[in-house]
Write a protein that holds these residues in place. Structure first.
Motif, short mmCIF file in Angstrom:
data_model
loop_
_atom_site.label_atom_id
_atom_site.label_comp_id
_atom_site.label_asym_id
_atom_site.label_seq_id
_atom_site.Cartn_x
_atom_site.Cartn_y
_atom_site.Cartn_z
N GLU A 259 8.17 -8.82 -47.78
CA GLU A 259 6.89 -8.82 -48.50
C GLU A 259 6.50 -10.23 -48.94
OE1 GLU A 259 6.93 -6.17 -51.88
OE2 GLU A 259 7.71 -4.53 -50.65
N LEU A 260 7.49 -11.03 -49.31
CA LEU A 260 7.20 -12.38 -49.78
C LEU A 260 6.99 -13.36 -48.62
CD1 LEU A 260 9.73 -12.77 -52.77
CD2 LEU A 260 7.35 -12.02 -52.84
N GLY A 261 7.21 -12.88 -47.39
CA GLY A 261 7.00 -13.74 -46.23
C GLY A 261 8.25 -14.49 -45.77
N TYR A 262 9.42 -13.96 -46.13
CA TYR A 262 10.66 -14.66 -45.78
C TYR A 262 11.47 -13.95 -44.70
CZ TYR A 262 9.67 -17.20 -50.12
OH TYR A 262 9.08 -17.95 -51.10
N SER A 263 10.79 -13.20 -43.82
CA SER A 263 11.57 -12.47 -42.81
C SER A 263 12.15 -13.41 -41.74
CB SER A 263 10.73 -11.35 -42.18
OG SER A 263 9.43 -11.80 -41.96
N ALA A 264 11.72 -14.67 -41.72
CA ALA A 264 12.36 -15.62 -40.80
C ALA A 264 13.82 -15.87 -41.22
CB ALA A 264 11.59 -16.94 -40.78
N TRP A 265 14.13 -15.65 -42.50
CA TRP A 265 15.51 -15.84 -42.99
C TRP A 265 16.24 -14.51 -43.10
CZ3 TRP A 265 11.41 -18.86 -44.45
CH2 TRP A 265 11.59 -20.24 -44.34
N TYR A 320 13.80 -25.13 -47.93
CA TYR A 320 13.07 -23.91 -47.56
C TYR A 320 13.98 -22.68 -47.60
CZ TYR A 320 9.27 -26.99 -46.22
OH TYR A 320 8.26 -27.91 -46.25
N THR A 321 15.22 -22.88 -47.17
CA THR A 321 16.17 -21.76 -47.23
C THR A 321 16.47 -21.41 -48.69
OG1 THR A 321 17.15 -22.47 -45.13
CG2 THR A 321 18.44 -20.95 -46.47
N GLN A 327 13.63 -17.14 -54.42
CA GLN A 327 12.43 -16.39 -54.81
C GLN A 327 12.63 -14.90 -54.57
OE1 GLN A 327 9.71 -18.32 -56.16
NE2 GLN A 327 9.51 -16.27 -57.03
N THR A 328 13.34 -14.55 -53.51
CA THR A 328 13.60 -13.13 -53.23
C THR A 328 14.45 -12.51 -54.33
OG1 THR A 328 13.43 -13.47 -50.85
CG2 THR A 328 14.64 -11.53 -51.58
N VAL A 329 15.52 -13.19 -54.71
CA VAL A 329 16.40 -12.63 -55.75
C VAL A 329 15.64 -12.52 -57.07
CG1 VAL A 329 18.51 -12.99 -57.09
CG2 VAL A 329 18.52 -13.40 -54.62
N MET A 330 14.83 -13.52 -57.38
CA MET A 330 14.05 -13.46 -58.63
C MET A 330 13.08 -12.28 -58.60
SD MET A 330 13.67 -16.71 -60.77
CE MET A 330 12.27 -17.56 -60.20
N GLU A 331 12.40 -12.11 -57.47
CA GLU A 331 11.44 -10.99 -57.35
C GLU A 331 12.17 -9.67 -57.57
OE1 GLU A 331 8.19 -11.35 -57.07
OE2 GLU A 331 7.77 -9.20 -56.90
N VAL A 332 13.35 -9.55 -57.00
CA VAL A 332 14.12 -8.30 -57.15
C VAL A 332 14.47 -8.06 -58.62
CG1 VAL A 332 16.36 -7.22 -56.65
CG2 VAL A 332 15.03 -8.25 -54.79
N ILE A 333 14.94 -9.07 -59.31
CA ILE A 333 15.40 -8.81 -60.69
C ILE A 333 14.23 -8.65 -61.66
CG2 ILE A 333 17.64 -9.92 -60.27
CD1 ILE A 333 16.74 -12.23 -62.06
N TYR A 334 13.09 -9.32 -61.41
CA TYR A 334 11.93 -9.15 -62.32
C TYR A 334 11.20 -7.84 -62.07
CZ TYR A 334 12.54 -13.65 -64.53
OH TYR A 334 13.05 -14.69 -65.27
N ARG A 335 11.44 -7.20 -60.91
CA ARG A 335 10.82 -5.89 -60.67
C ARG A 335 11.61 -4.75 -61.30
NH1 ARG A 335 8.63 -5.17 -54.46
NH2 ARG A 335 7.44 -7.11 -54.37
N GLU A 336 12.85 -5.02 -61.72
CA GLU A 336 13.66 -3.95 -62.31
C GLU A 336 13.09 -3.59 -63.68
OE1 GLU A 336 16.66 -2.32 -61.14
OE2 GLU A 336 15.81 -3.12 -59.27
N LYS A 337 12.90 -2.28 -63.91
CA LYS A 337 12.31 -1.83 -65.18
C LYS A 337 13.37 -1.30 -66.11
CE LYS A 337 7.85 -2.35 -64.29
NZ LYS A 337 6.61 -1.63 -63.97
#
Ligand code: AHN
Ligand code: ZN
Length: 337
Positions: A259-265, A320-321, A327-337
């Motif tokens: 979703e964040l645009g990191y599927s190249a990694w 970039y890596t 950013q992915t890990v941050m997005e995951v933890i900030y989405r946790e309710k």
């Protein structure tokens, strides 16, 4: 003034109308859902700064190889402890003596940074901070007994987690977060000795912590391990132990990355089965844990050409890596309710 006759009736009627419309009494299903949603609004995920993560890696590498029982190791331990404190964590340093494969006693330190320690509901993020005492995969046999810089293998996971830690004080997540830097992950039997491979010679710090957690009955919703998360064009396949322990978390993390645009990694294919710190976090505490680790099927070791060689230096780190992972890990933890 007293209310009489029709005035009284009208007042009662009005009151009951207000009561009905203001939803007094038992809230309906929809209202209940709104209430829980309103209680925890979506958090805005802070921006992960890859330059800052890069700097934390460089600082570690500048101490020299972080091999247990050396002054460089000790100096880096102090730096990591102080930095976590500076970012507002409640820090516990777990000191221990463990036995290496060759019977050397290693003085190790697991460094544990707790954010919002008062909360029982927690997320665990971890990485190893020690570096390999040998370069057993170096092309030059003369150099195989020398310790490596471990910019990627050791430095990168810690660098990314320090950058996440920097945000946690000003921008708290809903669950509490623990960041653990495990020691002596990379002291496993060297391949150039041609001794029988034994998984338990690796991950000595996490094995110790698993048997002696910093808090009684410690638990977390999930764990995320970052290992070798900084090389240029790194690919993170779905690691197989992670798929066993925490399949839904693996799918969730890889989906968020996409979703964040990191599927190249973040590659949706299945990777290796890697004995790493997450194995012991799951084995001893049953915390469903995911390893984000580079996989390179084209290289002999499947970890990349630089792995356990002297090429694992700062030239092997790519912002970039770091950004894609952080950013992915941050997005995951900030989405946790
Ligand atoms: C093994 O090769 C057994 N495990 C890889 C774990 C590791 C080593 N991660 C970094 N260095
Ligand atoms: Zn290693």
């Amino acid at each position: 003034m007293t209310l009489t006759g029709n005035y009284k009736k009208t007042a009662i009627l009005l009151l009951s109308v207000i009561t009905i419309f203001s939803g007094c009494g038992r809230p309906s299903g929809q209202q209940q859902q709104n209430l829980t949603q309103n209680a925890k609004p979506n958090l805005v995920t802070p921006d992960f700064n890859a330059d800052s993560a890069y700097h934390y890696i460089e600082t570690q590498v500048n101490f020299g190889p972080r091999v247990p029982n050396t002054p460089q190791h000790l100096a880096c331990a102090n730096y990591l402890t102080e930095t976590l404190k500076r970012f507002g964590a409640d820090v516990i340093v777990q000191e221990a003596k463990v036995k290496a494969f060759d019977n050397t006693t290693l003085n190790i330190r697991n460094i544990i940074g707790q954010f919002q320690p008062e909360k029982n509901d927690r997320i665990l993020l971890f990485a190893h901070w020690d570096t390999r005492p040998f370069a057993d995969h170096d092309p030059d046999p003369q150099k195989r007994n020398n310790p490596i810089d471990g910019a990627n293998d050791g430095g990168s996971g810690v660098g990314v987690l320090l950058e996440i830690a920097r945000h946690l004080q000003e921008h708290p997540t809903y669950p509490g977060v623990d960041i653990i830097f495990f020691d002596a992950e990379d002291y496993g039997i060297p391949d150039h000795l041609n001794v029988q491979y034994k998984p338990d010679t690796w991950c000595l710090g996490s094995q110790y912590w698993g048997k002696n957690p910093h808090k009684k009955n410690y638990y977390a919703r999930f764990g995320i391990l970052l290992d070798m998360v900084g090389a240029p064009n790194a690919q993170f396949y779905k690691e197989q132990f992670s798929m066993q322990y925490a399949p839904r978390m693996v799918d969730h993390i890889w989906k968020v990355a996409g979703e964040l645009g990191y599927s190249a990694w973040f590659n949706f294919n299945t990777g290796g089965m890697i004995t790493d710190d997450h194995v012991y976090v799951y084995k001893y505490l049953k915390i469903p844990s995911v390893n984000i680790i580079q996989h390179d099927p084209a290289s002999e070791t499947s970890f990349g050409q630089y792995w356990h060689t002297h090429a694992d230096n700062m030239d092997n780190i790519d912002r970039y890596t770091l950004k894609a992972v952080g950013q992915t890990v941050m997005e995951v933890i900030y989405r946790e309710k």
